[in-house]
Design a protein around this motif. Structure first.
Motif, mmCIF file in Angstrom:
data_model
loop_
_atom_site.group_PDB
_atom_site.id
_atom_site.type_symbol
_atom_site.label_atom_id
_atom_site.label_comp_id
_atom_site.label_asym_id
_atom_site.label_seq_id
_atom_site.Cartn_x
_atom_site.Cartn_y
_atom_site.Cartn_z
ATOM 1 N N ALA A 169 79.927 -10.883 23.083
ATOM 2 C CA ALA A 169 80.953 -10.385 22.166
ATOM 3 C C ALA A 169 81.564 -11.525 21.356
ATOM 4 N N GLY A 195 78.964 -13.218 18.360
ATOM 5 C CA GLY A 195 78.822 -12.555 17.055
ATOM 6 C C GLY A 195 79.855 -13.054 16.056
ATOM 7 N N LEU A 231 73.986 -14.535 1.988
ATOM 8 C CA LEU A 231 72.874 -13.628 2.327
ATOM 9 C C LEU A 231 71.527 -14.327 2.109
ATOM 10 N N LEU A 262 70.968 -16.819 4.861
ATOM 11 C CA LEU A 262 70.567 -16.144 6.102
ATOM 12 C C LEU A 262 69.101 -15.695 6.033
ATOM 13 N N CYS A 263 68.710 -15.155 4.864
ATOM 14 C CA CYS A 263 67.326 -14.689 4.694
ATOM 15 C C CYS A 263 66.347 -15.861 4.817
ATOM 16 N N ILE A 283 66.002 -16.761 8.475
ATOM 17 C CA ILE A 283 65.179 -15.804 9.235
ATOM 18 C C ILE A 283 63.701 -15.970 8.858
ATOM 19 N N MET A 284 63.436 -16.202 7.559
ATOM 20 C CA MET A 284 62.040 -16.407 7.140
ATOM 21 C C MET A 284 61.456 -17.639 7.834
ATOM 22 N N LEU A 340 60.601 -16.740 11.266
ATOM 23 C CA LEU A 340 59.360 -15.961 11.324
ATOM 24 C C LEU A 340 58.143 -16.867 11.149
ATOM 25 N N VAL A 389 49.999 -18.767 16.693
ATOM 26 C CA VAL A 389 48.651 -19.213 16.318
ATOM 27 C C VAL A 389 48.319 -20.517 17.058
ATOM 28 N N PHE A 411 70.884 -11.604 -6.445
ATOM 29 C CA PHE A 411 70.081 -12.081 -5.312
ATOM 30 C C PHE A 411 68.728 -12.566 -5.831
ATOM 31 N N ARG A 412 68.397 -13.811 -5.553
ATOM 32 C CA ARG A 412 67.117 -14.391 -5.979
ATOM 33 C C ARG A 412 66.398 -14.963 -4.765
ATOM 34 N N MET A 413 65.108 -14.697 -4.681
ATOM 35 C CA MET A 413 64.339 -15.291 -3.585
ATOM 36 C C MET A 413 63.003 -15.801 -4.124
ATOM 37 N N PHE A 414 62.121 -14.897 -4.524
ATOM 38 C CA PHE A 414 60.795 -15.333 -4.957
ATOM 39 C C PHE A 414 60.811 -15.910 -6.382
ATOM 40 N N GLU A 415 61.919 -15.681 -7.104
ATOM 41 C CA GLU A 415 62.054 -16.305 -8.415
ATOM 42 C C GLU A 415 62.120 -17.827 -8.240
#
Lengths: 306, 298
Positions: free
Chosen positions: A77, A80, A123, A126-127, A130-131, A134, A142, A193-197
């Motif tokens: 608790a 977080g 955001l 954070l993304c 997480i990427m 992954l 592998v 929000f921009r990521m792959f740009e």
């Protein structure tokens, strides 16, 4: 194609500290407050419960499953909000640094805000995290699979495979980070929000970005060695001498938590304030080059809008 | 060559819920109603049996006992699987409708008609195809891997593992290439099993990027939701955190033991989260289809 100038970009953070020292002080306050909330939560709820558990174990009484469960739930608790607090502080700080580089005239509140830009930057951060997780997770799977399979045939070959794949994973991870990292200033500057740009924007610049990051990191390391070492030793030494006067560190921790936390509090506050200042400077040195690189690489129309 | 923005596609679910908050609210209410009805039906028909299964699982390692319980619960699966298929088709249909036919907004895009029936049939076809494809892929990979293994030495073993990894990549590649079949079926009002293959030619990486980013966003939303749920539940129940864990292992013996305060909070919160998750997960494929195929007939 626009090029990233190593000296112009990597030293942007140092120049920013020189230009806006008061803003950096304010950023240190943000770090201090953001760290103080979780520390208070941690010492207020978790440390006493943890020490109780330790005392029960030391006395030979096995803590009951219910006690353990309650402690774990408290831990979950508290975890977080602590992580959320840290993320918000990082987003606010990062956005303030980007604002100082990209919109220097917008200097109210030491460039600190809490709005859409901060939400989006947090955001994206954070993304990316997480990427990366992954990529590491997939890469490790592998690597383990191939290493274990090779180990059945030859132990020596398995070590070689593990080494090669380990290095390959680190290179892959670094490359992905470098290709995506400009999504942070890009999101801030464009308000979307921009990521792959960022992947498109950093095409052909991964190596330059790598050297910029390396140089900025080297500056932080030097600063850490010089300032961090002196401050860290001074604070730890002060705490240790205080504890020594009170009969040693072990003796201090045997007292009720409220008592020893109270005794060490002033030193923790001073140490925390100094480390917050150091953290703000380090963040400025690391994040400002990203905004500078974005300013150089962004298409002219977007750069003008910035 | 037509293309699309993977970031915009991944964010379509957020855009949808931000621009149509009433739709999100209606979907949340519908989700809550469905959850409560399913829970009521389950407890009324199978509650004691589910509790017995839980007790058997906890107390005994004997697989024959668990198997006997599963046999008793067979009618439950006969009820849950078709109901789940229909409900899923309704959700997918609603999200596709909101993206592809935004003006057709009666009943907050929720329907149960021809579109949903076609989506349900497509899902069944894909389940069968996926089983067959997995079987063939495993067989081929197994044979090639055995051949590589026969070479012997570290090279043979390494080749064997690389073949298995390659088969996983092939599986992902095929899934991504066929991922626009749902929106194509919905938009063209005919079951389209393989049309997606042509549409996704040359856009594998942007599509994979969009789905990966969508997955990351769903993880972010779920993690944030867990923090919020634990905080709300802890505050509502006076800090009694032990009640929160019990939500994930509910007592199904009766309605009163099942519908605890923590469970009620969880259902309301879960309904909202489920609606948001549906929008996040299903919208990217619809946007990619719209951008790659061109204007969709309303």
């Amino acid at each position: 194609m626009a090029q990233i100038s190593l000296s112009d970009t990597a030293f942007e953070g140092v120049r920013l500290i020189g230009r806006k020292p008061l803003a950096v002080l304010l950023w240190a306050v943000v770090i201090f407050v953001a760290a103080a909330i979780p520390v208070t939560l941690f010492f207020g709820t978790l440390v006493p419960a943890f020490l109780d558990l330790m005392r029960q174990s030391a006395a030979g009484a096995e803590p009951s499953p219910e006690t353990m469960m309650k402690f774990q739930l408290r831990w979950m608790a508290a975890n977080g909000p602590i992580m959320l607090c840290s993320l918000v502080a990082r987003a606010v700080l990062m956005s303030a640094i980007f604002r100082a580089v990209l919109r220097p005239q917008d200097s109210r509140f030491g460039y600190l805000r809490l709005g859409k830009a901060e939400l989006l930057t947090g955001l994206v951060y954070l993304c990316i995290m997480i990427m990366m997780f992954l990529v590491i997770f997939g890469g490790m799977l592998v690597m383990i699979g191939l290493t274990v399979a090779t180990a059945f045939a030859s132990k020596g070959a398995a070590v070689a495979v593990a080494l090669v794949l380990g290095v390959a994973l680190i290179v892959l991870l670094t490359w992905v980070i470098l290709r995506l990292i400009l999504a942070l200033p890009m999101t801030f500057a464009e308000g979307h929000f921009r990521m792959f740009e960022a992947w498109q924007l950093s095409r052909g610049h991964a190596l330059q970005l790598f050297f910029v990051a390396l140089l900025a990191f080297a500056i932080v390391v030097v600063m850490e060695m010089v300032l961090g070492g002196v401050i860290g030793f001074a604070v730890i030494g002060a705490i240790a001498s205080h504890a020594g006067a009170a009969g040693g560190l072990g003796e201090v921790f045997h007292r009720p938590p409220a008592e020893w936390i109270g005794q060490l509090a002033p030193w923790l506050v001073i140490g925390g304030a100094l480390f917050a200042l150091f953290g703000a400077a380090a963040a400025t040195i690391m994040y400002a080059p990203l905004a500078a690189a974005y300013r150089l690489l962004a298409p002219q129309t977007e750069a003008e809008a910035v | 060559m037509k293309t699309f923005s993977p970031t915009d596609a991944a964010l379509e679910g957020f855009r949808l819920t931000r621009e149509k908050p009433r739709v999100l609210l209606a979907w949340s209410v519908a989700n809550l109603v469905i959850s409560v009805i399913m829970a009521l039906a389950l407890i009324a028909m199978f509650g004691p049996m589910l509790a017995e299964l839980e007790a058997v699982n906890a107390s005994s390692d004997d697989p024959s006992q668990a198997l006997a319980m599963f046999e008793k619960l067979a009618p439950l699966y006969a009820l849950v699987l078709p109901a789940g298929l229909i409900v899923t088709s309704v959700w997918i249909g609603a999200v596709y409708r909101a993206v592809l036919r935004p003006s057709d907004n009666r009943f907050w895009y929720l329907r149960l008609g021809g579109d949903e029936l076609r989506l349900a049939v497509l899902m069944l076809i894909y389940v069968v195809l996926a089983i067959g494809f997995t079987f063939v892929l495993t067989l081929v990979a197994g044979l090639l891997s055995a051949g590589a293994f026969a070479i012997g030495g570290p090279v043979g073993t390494l080749l064997s593992v690389i073949i298995w990894l390659a088969s996983v990549c092939v599986f992902v590649w095929v899934i991504v290439r066929l991922s626009l079949s749902g929106p194509a079926t919905f938009a063209e009002r005919h079951i389209r099993v393989f049309e997606s293959w042509l549409l996704t030619k040359d856009v594998f990486w942007p599509l994979l990027g969009a789905y990966l980013l969508m997955l990351v966003l769903v993880i972010v939303v779920m993690a944030l939701a867990l923090v919020i749920y634990v905080t709300i539940a802890a505050l509502t129940m006076g800090g009694d955190l032990s009640q929160i864990g019990k939500v994930f292992q509910p007592d199904t013996t009766s309605l009163t033991t099942y519908f605890t305060p923590a469970m009620l909070i969880y259902l309301v919160f879960g309904a909202f989260l489920g609606a948001l998750q549906n929008a996040l997960v299903f919208a990217p494929a619809a946007v990619a289809y719209r951008e790659l195929h061109g204007p969709v007939e309303e």
